[in-house]
Write an enzyme that holds these catalytic residues in place. Structure first.
Site, PDB file in Angstrom:
ATOM      1  N   ASP A  34      35.114  39.148  37.607  1.00  0.00           N
ATOM      2  CA  ASP A  34      33.737  38.750  37.275  1.00  0.00           C
ATOM      3  C   ASP A  34      33.016  37.835  38.272  1.00  0.00           C
ATOM      4  O   ASP A  34      31.789  37.709  38.182  1.00  0.00           O
ATOM      5  CB  ASP A  34      33.583  38.304  35.803  1.00  0.00           C
ATOM      6  N   HIS A  79      39.495  31.208  27.274  1.00  0.00           N
ATOM      7  CA  HIS A  79      38.514  30.520  26.418  1.00  0.00           C
ATOM      8  C   HIS A  79      39.084  30.165  25.045  1.00  0.00           C
ATOM      9  O   HIS A  79      38.506  29.369  24.325  1.00  0.00           O
ATOM     10  CB  HIS A  79      37.265  31.380  26.215  1.00  0.00           C
ATOM     11  N   ASP A 121      38.378  32.656  37.533  1.00  0.00           N
ATOM     12  CA  ASP A 121      37.413  33.454  36.776  1.00  0.00           C
ATOM     13  C   ASP A 121      36.009  32.855  36.946  1.00  0.00           C
ATOM     14  O   ASP A 121      35.863  31.650  37.159  1.00  0.00           O
ATOM     15  CB  ASP A 121      37.815  33.417  35.292  1.00  0.00           C
TER      16      ASP A 121
HETATM   17 ZN   LIG Z   1      35.085  35.424  32.912  1.00  0.00          ZN
END
Ligand SMILES: [Zn+2]
Length: 365
Positions: free
Chosen positions: A264, A138, A175
Site C-alpha cells: 500500500d 491495527h 505499511d
Molecule cells: Zn495498510
C-alpha cells in the site's frame, strides 16, 4: 540446495475476505505465490501452519473478544444475522459487505503462521520466514479495526518473548498506515523497538502514529514513528533508512527482526497517497536483509496489505525477492504518474526525529 528461507501459506487464508464490495479481498496471497512461480520463476518451499488455539490467542486478546469475533464472523459467513454488540468490539472497517469468507478461522491460521515462523527460526531451521497473509497491525487487545481482527505482529513478538525469552526484538512496520494496534501492545515494553514508517496520520487512517508517541515508562524512546508527507517516494524512504532506521537498529542490536507491510505505499494504491515505486520496494527488501545481518539473518516477514490488486503481486515480489537475496527483474505494471517526493519535508521530519530521540540514541546525536 538447502534454502535459508521459506514461505508459510495455506488455502484457508484465502477466506480472509470481507466480501465482494469490500477493499480487502482474500485471494491476494495465492495470486502472489502463483505470480512468483509463473512470472518470476522463483522456486520456493511453502509450509502450512496449524490453526491458533484459544490458548494461543489469550496471549494477545481477552476471552470475550475472541468469543464474540468467532461467533459473529461464523454467522456472517453462513449468511445469518448476528445479534450482538458489533461496535463494542470492532470498528466499521471490519463490517463485512455482502458475504464474507471464514475470516475468523483464517485469522487463526495467520496467528498460527506467526507462531510457526518464530519456532522455525528459533530452532535454526530457516533464517527468514515469510508469512503470507500476515501483518494485521491495527487489531488491539479487545478491539478489531482496519480490516484486522487478531494482531499477528504483536502475537509474534509476545510469543518470542514468552517462549524464548528474547529481550531485544525489532518490529519494523513499513505499511502505509501506522501500526496503531502494535504500538499499543508494546508502548511501555522495553524489549520491543518499534519503528513505524507511514503516511502522515493527519492525512490517513488510523489518525495516530505521530513522532511524539515515543513510548512511556521503560518503553520510552523505543517507539519511533516516522510520519511521511503524502507522495513521499523512494528517495524519502532511502533517507529515512539511512539517517534514522539503520543507525538506531545497529545501536539496539536486535536478536530478531519482524517486518510487516505489503504494497500500500505504492504510488498507485487506491487507499493511500504515498509514492514508492517497485525500485523502492526492492530497496526496502535489501535494506531489511542487510539489517538482519546484525542478528544472524533472522527475520520474520508478515505481508498482506495492498489495495491495487494489479500492482500487489509485483510490489510484494520486488520486496520479497530482494529480502531473500535474489536479483530479479520486475517491471512496473502501471505507467508512472508524476511523483513529487517531498524531499525537503522529509529532511525536516528526520531532523525533528533526531531532536526528539537523541537523548535515547547516541547514534542520532
Ligand atoms: Zn495498510
Amino acid at each position: 540446495m538447502k534454502k535459508d528461507f521459506t514461505f508459510l501459506f495455506r488455502k484457508e487464508i484465502n477466506e480472509y475476505d470481507f466480501g465482494e464490495d469490500h477493499p480487502f479481498h482474500g485471494r491476494r496471497g495465492e495470486d502472489f505465490l502463483n505470480f512468483l512461480k509463473e512470472k518470476i520463476k522463483i522456486d520456493f518451499p511453502i509450509l502450512k501452519a496449524k490453526k491458533a488455539t484459544d490458548k494461543d490467542l489469550f496471549l494477545i486478546c481477552e476471552k470475550e473478544y475472541i468469543e464474540f469475533t468467532k461467533k459473529y464472523f461464523e454467522a456472517k459467513n453462513k449468511g445469518e444475522e448476528f445479534d450482538g454488540r458489533f461496535f463494542f468490539y470492532h470498528s466499521a472497517d471490519n463490517l463485512p459487505i455482502g458475504k464474507p469468507g471464514k475470516i475468523e478461522e483464517a485469522a487463526r491460521y495467520i496467528i498460527g503462521q506467526a507462531k510457526m515462523a518464530a519456532d522455525l527460526i528459533m530452532d535454526g531451521k530457516f533464517k527468514k520466514v515469510i508469512s503470507i497473509g500476515g501483518g494485521l497491525h491495527h487489531a488491539k487487545k479487545n478491539f478489531g479495526e482496519g480490516f484486522c481482527i487478531y494482531n499477528d505482529v504483536a502475537f509474534c513478538a509476545k510469543y518470542l518473548i514468552e517462549k524464548y525469552g528474547l529481550k531485544r526484538i525489532l518490529i519494523l512496520d513499513t505499511d502505509a498506515h501506522a501500526g496503531n494496534g502494535t504500538l499499543e501492545y508494546f508502548y511501555e515494553d522495553e524489549r520491543v523497538l518499534f519503528i513505524d514508517i507511514h503516511q502522515d496520520p493527519r492525512t490517513l487512517y488510523p489518525g495516530t502514529g505521530f513522532i511524539e508517541q515515543k513510548g512511556s515508562g521503560r518503553g520510552e524512546g523505543l517507539k519511533i514513528n516516522i510520519p511521511l508527507s503524502p507522495e513521499a517516494g523512494d528517495e524519502s524512504y532511502r533517507m529515512v533508512f539511512e539517517k534514522i532506521i539503520e543507525p538506531v537498529v545497529k545501536e539496539f542490536k536486535p536478536e530478531i527482526i519482524i517486518r510487516n507491510g505489503g504494497s500500500d505505499p505504492h504510488f498507485s494504491d487506491y487507499l493511500t497517497n504515498l509514492g514508492l515505486t517497485l525500485e523502492g520496494f526492492k530497496m526496502i527488501g535489501k535494506k531489511v536483509r542487510n539489517l538482519a545481518e546484525f542478528c544472524g539473518g533472522k527475520e520474520i516477514d508478515l505481508i498482506a496489505s495492498g489495495y491495487n490488486l494489479r500492482v500487489l503481486p509485483f510490489a510484494w515480489a520486488a520486496l520479497i525477492s530482494s529480502l531473500i537475496g535474489m536479483e530479479v527483474e520486475i517491471k512496473e505494471p502501471i505507467t508512472m504518474k508524476k511523483i513529487r517526493d517531498p524531499i525537503e519535508e522529509t529532511k525536516k521530519i528526520i531532523d525533528e526525529i533526531k531532536r526528539e530521540f537523541k537523548k535515547y540514541w547516541k547514534s542520532l546525536s
